[in-house]
Motif scaffolding. Structure first.
Motif, PDB file in Angstrom:
ATOM      1  N   GLN A 131       0.814  -1.216   0.000  1.00 29.70           N
ATOM      2  CA  GLN A 131       0.000   0.000   0.000  1.00 29.70           C
ATOM      3  C   GLN A 131       0.850   1.271   0.000  1.00 29.70           C
ATOM      4  N   HIS A 132       1.972   1.301   0.728  1.00 35.03           N
ATOM      5  CA  HIS A 132       2.774   2.529   0.791  1.00 35.03           C
ATOM      6  C   HIS A 132       3.333   2.894  -0.595  1.00 35.03           C
ATOM      7  N   ILE A 133       3.603   1.904  -1.425  1.00 37.67           N
ATOM      8  CA  ILE A 133       4.056   2.204  -2.795  1.00 37.67           C
ATOM      9  C   ILE A 133       2.868   2.639  -3.643  1.00 37.67           C
ATOM     10  N   ARG A 134       1.713   1.993  -3.454  1.00 39.76           N
ATOM     11  CA  ARG A 134       0.503   2.389  -4.196  1.00 39.76           C
ATOM     12  C   ARG A 134       0.127   3.841  -3.891  1.00 39.76           C
ATOM     13  N   ASP A 135       0.361   4.266  -2.653  1.00 38.96           N
ATOM     14  CA  ASP A 135       0.043   5.635  -2.279  1.00 38.96           C
ATOM     15  C   ASP A 135       0.947   6.638  -2.996  1.00 38.96           C
ATOM     16  N   HIS A 136       2.170   6.209  -3.308  1.00 34.99           N
ATOM     17  CA  HIS A 136       3.162   7.087  -3.954  1.00 34.99           C
ATOM     18  C   HIS A 136       3.081   7.032  -5.478  1.00 34.99           C
ATOM     19  N   VAL A 137       2.799   5.845  -6.011  1.00 34.45           N
ATOM     20  CA  VAL A 137       2.765   5.642  -7.463  1.00 34.45           C
ATOM     21  C   VAL A 137       1.359   5.200  -7.846  1.00 34.45           C
ATOM     22  N   GLY A 138       0.727   5.892  -8.742  1.00 35.04           N
ATOM     23  CA  GLY A 138      -0.574   5.458  -9.231  1.00 35.04           C
ATOM     24  C   GLY A 138      -0.409   4.253 -10.140  1.00 35.04           C
TER      25      GLY A 138
END
Length: 168
Positions: A131-138
């Protein structure tokens, strides 16, 4: 044709070449910049053909959201079933040589439709992205036509490879 699901996107194209020839182009990292539909892939830092699961190959990249635009990715082959399937997960190599993957992968499924045609399906999957990467990269980080463009580029490369081999 392309389809999108919550955690992956796919595109399929019929390529006028045998599956073995299509697979050979996909297994050659030096062709990946020409196949890429975004223009982000620049050059293969590792040029050896992809021959085994676990093999790592690095690519030079260029993306406007990166510092100075340029960066490297480390890809690790996780599917290799010649001439039916090939795929890799993408990540980065840390300063200590440790590989870290973000949870997304690319794979190609090849279905022979006869001696000179192959149905190729490209799948970009981000189901393992934290999730933390999803929050940064669409996700996906590119438009819906990227996969279709990539498959069209692949078909063009395979056609050139076919004409080169018949002209020798």
């Amino acid at each position: 044709m392309h389809t999108a699901h919550r955690e992956n996107v796919t595109a399929t194209l019929i390529v006028a070449a045998p599956a073995a020839r299509v697979f050979a182009v996909l297994a050659d990292p030096t062709t990946h910049s020409a196949i890429d539909g975004t223009g982000w892939v620049q050059d293969a830092a590792d040029r050896a053909p992809l021959t085994e699961v676990g093999q790592v190959f690095r690519m030079d990249m260029d993306h406007p959201r990166q510092v100075n635009g340029y960066y490297k990715v480390a890809n690790q082959v996780h599917v290799l079933d010649p001439p039916r399937a090939i795929g890799w997960r993408t990540g980065e190599e840390k300063d200590d040589g440790h590989l870290e993957f973000g949870g997304w992968s690319w794979s190609y499924e090849l279905v022979p439709l006869g001696p000179s045609e192959t149905e190729v399906t490209l799948v970009y999957d981000w189901s393992a992205v934290p999730q933390h990467i999803r929050d940064h990269v669409g996700f996906p980080p590119f438009g819906p036509d990227h996969l279709t463009n990539s498959l069209q580029h692949l078909a063009e490369l395979v056609a050139v490879a076919s004409s080169d081999s018949t002209n020798k």
